[in-house]
Design a protein around this motif. Structure first.
Motif, PDB file in Angstrom:
ATOM      1  N   LEU A 366       8.604 -21.470 -44.957  1.00  0.00           N
ATOM      2  CA  LEU A 366       9.775 -22.443 -44.544  1.00  0.00           C
ATOM      3  C   LEU A 366      11.185 -21.659 -44.737  1.00  0.00           C
ATOM      4  O   LEU A 366      12.104 -22.337 -43.947  1.00  0.00           O
ATOM      5  CB  LEU A 366       9.709 -23.549 -45.782  1.00  0.00           C
ATOM      6  N   THR A 367      11.495 -20.947 -45.446  1.00  0.00           N
ATOM      7  CA  THR A 367      12.771 -20.243 -45.576  1.00  0.00           C
ATOM      8  C   THR A 367      12.826 -19.230 -44.633  1.00  0.00           C
ATOM      9  O   THR A 367      14.164 -18.570 -44.537  1.00  0.00           O
ATOM     10  CB  THR A 367      12.998 -19.863 -47.023  1.00  0.00           C
ATOM     11  N   GLY A 368      11.787 -18.597 -43.998  1.00  0.00           N
ATOM     12  CA  GLY A 368      11.902 -17.268 -43.498  1.00  0.00           C
ATOM     13  C   GLY A 368      11.554 -16.274 -44.346  1.00  0.00           C
ATOM     14  O   GLY A 368      11.992 -16.310 -45.426  1.00  0.00           O
ATOM     15  N   VAL A 369      10.806 -15.463 -44.219  1.00  0.00           N
ATOM     16  CA  VAL A 369      10.139 -14.476 -45.183  1.00  0.00           C
ATOM     17  C   VAL A 369      11.220 -13.452 -45.804  1.00  0.00           C
ATOM     18  O   VAL A 369      11.082 -13.086 -46.898  1.00  0.00           O
ATOM     19  CB  VAL A 369       9.076 -13.542 -44.565  1.00  0.00           C
ATOM     20  N   ASP A 370      12.340 -13.162 -45.119  1.00  0.00           N
ATOM     21  CA  ASP A 370      13.433 -12.592 -45.861  1.00  0.00           C
ATOM     22  C   ASP A 370      13.934 -13.177 -47.216  1.00  0.00           C
ATOM     23  O   ASP A 370      14.129 -12.405 -48.236  1.00  0.00           O
ATOM     24  CB  ASP A 370      14.513 -12.415 -44.729  1.00  0.00           C
ATOM     25  N   ASP A 371      13.928 -14.375 -47.250  1.00  0.00           N
ATOM     26  CA  ASP A 371      14.320 -15.035 -48.148  1.00  0.00           C
ATOM     27  C   ASP A 371      13.521 -15.355 -49.347  1.00  0.00           C
ATOM     28  O   ASP A 371      13.874 -15.476 -50.545  1.00  0.00           O
ATOM     29  CB  ASP A 371      14.898 -16.548 -47.965  1.00  0.00           C
ATOM     30  N   ASN A 372      11.840 -14.968 -49.245  1.00  0.00           N
ATOM     31  CA  ASN A 372      11.048 -15.391 -50.172  1.00  0.00           C
ATOM     32  C   ASN A 372      10.192 -13.818 -50.191  1.00  0.00           C
ATOM     33  O   ASN A 372       9.147 -14.081 -50.228  1.00  0.00           O
ATOM     34  CB  ASN A 372      10.386 -16.300 -50.124  1.00  0.00           C
ATOM     35  N   ALA A 373      10.642 -12.733 -50.008  1.00  0.00           N
ATOM     36  CA  ALA A 373      10.140 -11.302 -49.341  1.00  0.00           C
ATOM     37  C   ALA A 373       9.047 -11.169 -50.619  1.00  0.00           C
ATOM     38  O   ALA A 373       7.926 -10.590 -50.262  1.00  0.00           O
ATOM     39  CB  ALA A 373      10.968 -10.336 -49.321  1.00  0.00           C
ATOM     40  N   SER A 374       9.186 -11.481 -51.724  1.00  0.00           N
ATOM     41  CA  SER A 374       8.265 -10.963 -52.922  1.00  0.00           C
ATOM     42  C   SER A 374       7.125 -11.801 -53.033  1.00  0.00           C
ATOM     43  O   SER A 374       5.981 -11.476 -53.718  1.00  0.00           O
ATOM     44  CB  SER A 374       9.112 -10.923 -54.290  1.00  0.00           C
ATOM     45  N   LEU A 375       7.104 -13.218 -52.587  1.00  0.00           N
ATOM     46  CA  LEU A 375       6.001 -14.021 -52.610  1.00  0.00           C
ATOM     47  C   LEU A 375       4.829 -13.859 -52.034  1.00  0.00           C
ATOM     48  O   LEU A 375       3.700 -14.083 -52.620  1.00  0.00           O
ATOM     49  CB  LEU A 375       6.590 -15.660 -52.301  1.00  0.00           C
ATOM     50  N   PRO A 376       4.680 -13.148 -50.855  1.00  0.00           N
ATOM     51  CA  PRO A 376       3.340 -12.830 -50.328  1.00  0.00           C
ATOM     52  C   PRO A 376       2.764 -11.805 -51.248  1.00  0.00           C
ATOM     53  O   PRO A 376       1.514 -11.710 -50.871  1.00  0.00           O
ATOM     54  CB  PRO A 376       4.007 -12.385 -48.722  1.00  0.00           C
ATOM     55  N   TYR A 377       3.264 -11.166 -52.039  1.00  0.00           N
ATOM     56  CA  TYR A 377       2.692 -10.128 -52.960  1.00  0.00           C
ATOM     57  C   TYR A 377       2.326 -10.655 -54.060  1.00  0.00           C
ATOM     58  O   TYR A 377       1.759 -10.110 -55.128  1.00  0.00           O
ATOM     59  CB  TYR A 377       3.646  -9.103 -53.098  1.00  0.00           C
ATOM     60  N   ALA A 378       2.606 -11.949 -54.564  1.00  0.00           N
ATOM     61  CA  ALA A 378       2.329 -12.703 -55.633  1.00  0.00           C
ATOM     62  C   ALA A 378       1.059 -13.152 -55.929  1.00  0.00           C
ATOM     63  O   ALA A 378       0.516 -14.199 -56.192  1.00  0.00           O
ATOM     64  CB  ALA A 378       3.223 -13.860 -56.084  1.00  0.00           C
ATOM     65  N   SER A 379      -0.067 -12.285 -55.316  1.00  0.00           N
ATOM     66  CA  SER A 379      -1.557 -12.633 -55.329  1.00  0.00           C
ATOM     67  C   SER A 379      -2.247 -11.296 -55.378  1.00  0.00           C
ATOM     68  O   SER A 379      -1.847 -10.247 -55.029  1.00  0.00           O
ATOM     69  CB  SER A 379      -1.744 -13.245 -54.067  1.00  0.00           C
ATOM     70  N   THR A 380      -3.441 -11.331 -55.758  1.00  0.00           N
ATOM     71  CA  THR A 380      -4.437 -10.259 -55.748  1.00  0.00           C
ATOM     72  C   THR A 380      -5.466 -10.525 -54.860  1.00  0.00           C
ATOM     73  O   THR A 380      -6.252  -9.591 -54.653  1.00  0.00           O
ATOM     74  CB  THR A 380      -5.287 -10.239 -57.266  1.00  0.00           C
ATOM     75  N   LEU A 381      -5.164 -11.227 -53.862  1.00  0.00           N
ATOM     76  CA  LEU A 381      -5.846 -11.599 -52.495  1.00  0.00           C
ATOM     77  C   LEU A 381      -7.627 -11.614 -52.998  1.00  0.00           C
ATOM     78  O   LEU A 381      -8.452 -11.365 -52.438  1.00  0.00           O
ATOM     79  CB  LEU A 381      -5.914 -10.463 -51.669  1.00  0.00           C
TER      80      LEU A 381
END
Lengths: 481, 204
Positions: A366-381
């Motif tokens: 929603l914000t563009g990944v630059d503005d929440n760049a750490s969130l895609p890493y907040a997971s162990t998959l």
């Protein structure tokens, strides 16, 4: 990356308004919550309880997987035809006596709602819990215009009285236990009985007394919507306490704000979602109250109805063929409740109003990944969120896709960007993914514990033991159970 | 487009169309192989209503008034929708028929008595649709006790069967037990803003 705003180009949600961006990165915020043992106890207790309840009622549904497949397909079909379905919804709502407004972003939506409240001559509104209004920061916008917004959902009330932030989609005060809630009520609730106990039913009764007069005397309500039926113009709000019914029934004017992705094509589609949502969300066969209304009913309920359709970055999500599945979300919060990272870090660490696994894929898009760049890493998959999702959003796949995008944005190929691009391809192809998981189990035989990974992956294992790969992958276990 | 004010509607729809323009979309076929009908089991309805703390009374239609007399205190006030069968009401209570009653009088009543449109056995749900024996939505919202009289032929097994019987254009209220919350430690507590007691009288 923010795209330039001109007609025809999907735009991300604008900065400086609303609550889609945190003040700090996920690791920095998570470090603080991890140091709070009370918070971790509250979260562990709550997520354990809800997982057991939900599993029980899902086991009662012999056709749960068929319902999930139908729910996913209805939403995928909706997204493919979103513009025409919105036009159909608009026509039906107008035909039934409602007024439809369009908001390209949070700023426009806040302005529309503020103007409507002013036009109704009100300086106070009652609100039904709504993620969309939190996303756009509506309460703050109303406050700036001299309008008091009263949250009427019990958990939202706890958050509002405690001057706190929500930390869970379904139970925004999940991080508070009963003793903390009692203290907040004693401190902040006007007219509260000083002998109030921490018994949950006593706390609920205190909220009932406190809000009753407000419900009866406030002329305008603001709600979100769980579903909007294009075919009929019918809106649906799913709730438990009856605060929703109060807001949808008593005021003269009702303003409903919904993200454009909440539309469903047909009346019949509700037969799928009314089964999926309560079982995945609160772990009930059916939530206590669901209200459905179509425009204005003469002599019954609000006689003025406004529907505000919100984009605020959803067009940008829709433009990403991998990421758009995040728009299927029905806000049940099952993915939060099964997530090992959420259970330890809590909702505040995600910064956005959308926490947990779904937040980690929705907020950066929603914000563009630059503005929440750490969130895609907040997971162990680990994939538990995908298995729990009632509309089959492949959250791990989108996370990996966004990691590759976040790395791309830094414009240099690294070991990580290459690994993530390969992982994204693999996760796109379930057979390859399963093969890769089985291969990692082979490394159980080949590798020796304690030596860590070879460069360049030793950055991870320098400070951690590399766990032995399990004898059975999660997907194998799931398939076999 | 330069130099012309663009409405928010055109902007939003234009962006969504642009977002979809890239790929070729094969129409999505929705698989509907989930259950549509189930075997109707009135005992299941009773069990599931009771599980969510509703009180269920199974009586003959002629005994509805006596049942209500047992539920409500003698001398109590009940709000009733204009089309409620008068035979359902016992002489021990004062009935206020809704001819536009104000909210204060509705809220001060001891109970509301309504009929129902549909009920779902599998989920323990009663649906009201604003018909004359159910009335305005506010009637079943403000009193602290809701007594709902349900006929067996109004009960279906599944959610899909219920939706098929309902008219979307009517104001619909789906009720599954009394008002409840799980907002404190996810422990279910009955009775927040809606009626704290729900009685369902099931007649053949």
């Amino acid at each position: 990356m923010n795209r330039p705003t001109f007609l025809g180009m999907p735009a991300t949600a604008p900065p400086g308004v609303g609550h889609l961006r945190g003040d700090e990165s996920f690791p920095a915020a998570a470090r603080r919550s991890l140091a709070d043992p009370q918070l971790r106890r509250n979260l562990r207790h709550a997520t354990t309880t809800i997982r057991a309840k939900s599993a029980g009622v899902i086991a009662e549904s012999p056709d749960w997987e068929q319902l999930r497949a139908a729910g996913a397909a209805i939403k995928a079909d909706t997204l493919n035809r979103l513009p025409e379905l919105l036009e159909q919804l608009e026509a039906k709502v107008i035909e039934a006596g409602g007024v439809v407004h369009w908001a390209a972003d949070a700023v426009q939506a806040n302005q529309i709602v503020t103007d409507l409240v002013r036009a109704a001559g009100a300086d106070r509104v009652i609100k039904v819990k709504s993620m969309a209004t939190q996303e756009i920061g509506l309460n703050e916008a109303l406050h700036a215009a001299g309008v008091t917004a009263v949250e009427t959902d019990l958990a939202e009330l706890i958050v509002q009285l405690g001057d706190d932030r929500p930390s869970h989609i379904l139970v925004p005060a999940i991080h508070r236990n009963r003793a903390e809630i009692r203290e907040i009520f004693l401190r902040e609730m006007p007219g509260v009985d000083p002998a109030l106990t921490a018994d949950p039913s006593a706390l609920a009764a205190a909220a009932r007394r406190y809000l009753r007069e407000t419900f009866l005397s406030t002329p305008v309500a603001v709600s979100g919507a769980n579903f909007a039926v294009a075919e009929t113009g019918t809106l649906a709000v799913v709730e438990s306490e009856g605060n929703g019914r109060m807001c949808l029934t008593l005021p003269r004017t009702l303003i409903t704000l919904m993200g454009v992705e909440k539309v469903v094509p047909t009346w019949r589609d509700l037969e799928v979602f009314l089964q999926l949502l309560p079982r995945a969300s609160t772990g009930e066969r059916m939530n206590p109250y669901t209200s459905m209304w179509t425009g204005v009913t003469p002599g019954d309920g609000p006689q003025a109805f406004h529907l505000v359709l919100l984009d605020n970055g959803r067009g940008a999500v829709l433009a990403d063929e991998v990421g758009r599945q995040a728009l299927r979300c029905i806000r049940c919060s099952a993915c939060l409740n099964v997530c090992p990272v959420y259970e330890r870090a809590g909702g505040h660490a995600y910064g956005s109003v959308y926490p947990g696994p779904i937040g980690a894929v929705l907020s950066p898009q929603l914000t563009g990944v630059d503005d929440n760049a750490s969130l895609p890493y907040a997971s162990t998959l680990c994939g538990a969120c995908y298995d729990a999702c009632p509309v089959q959003i492949n959250i791990p796949e989108v996370l990996v896709h966004l990691r590759a995008e976040a790395v791309d944005a830094r414009r240099r190929p690294t070991a990580e960007s290459i690994a993530m691009a390969a992982a994204a391809y693999t996760m796109d192809h379930p057979r390859l993914y399963e093969a890769a998981q089985r291969a990692s189990r082979l490394s159980r035989v080949a590798g020796r514990r304690g030596r860590g990974l070879p460069p360049p992956l030793n950055g991870w294992t320098a400070s951690r033991d590399l766990p032995d790969p399990p004898t059975e992958t999660f997907r194998e276990w799931w398939a076999a159970r | 487009m330069v130099g012309r004010a663009v409405s928010a509607r055109d902007l939003v729809l234009g962006r969504l169309r642009a977002a979809l323009a890239g790929g070729a979309h094969t129409p999505v076929e929705v698989p509907r192989d989930y259950r549509h009908e189930g075997t109707l089991d009135l005992d299941q309805l009773v069990e599931r209503l009771t599980d969510y703390r509703a009180h269920v009374h199974r009586v003959a239609e002629a005994a509805v008034a006596d049942t209500i007399a047992d539920i409500l205190p003698a001398g109590g006030t009940v709000v009733v929708p204009p089309g409620l069968p008068p035979a359902w009401l016992p002489p021990t209570v004062t009935a206020l028929s809704d001819d536009g009653l104000d909210n204060a009088r509705i809220g001060a009543a001891d109970a509301v008595v309504t009929g129902a449109a549909v009920a779902v056995a599998e989920t323990g749900t009663v649906v009201l649709d604003g018909s004359p024996d159910q009335g305005r939505r506010v009637l079943s919202l403000l009193p602290d006790r809701h007594v709902c009289v349900l006929r067996a032929d109004q009960v279906v097994a599944t959610v899909p069967e219920a939706l098929a019987r309902l008219t979307p254009q009517r104001p619909l209220t789906w009720i599954s037990g009394p008002s409840a919350t799980s907002d404190i430690e996810l422990i279910r507590v009955e009775g927040v803003h809606g009626p704290r007691k729900l009685h369902v009288i099931l007649v053949p």
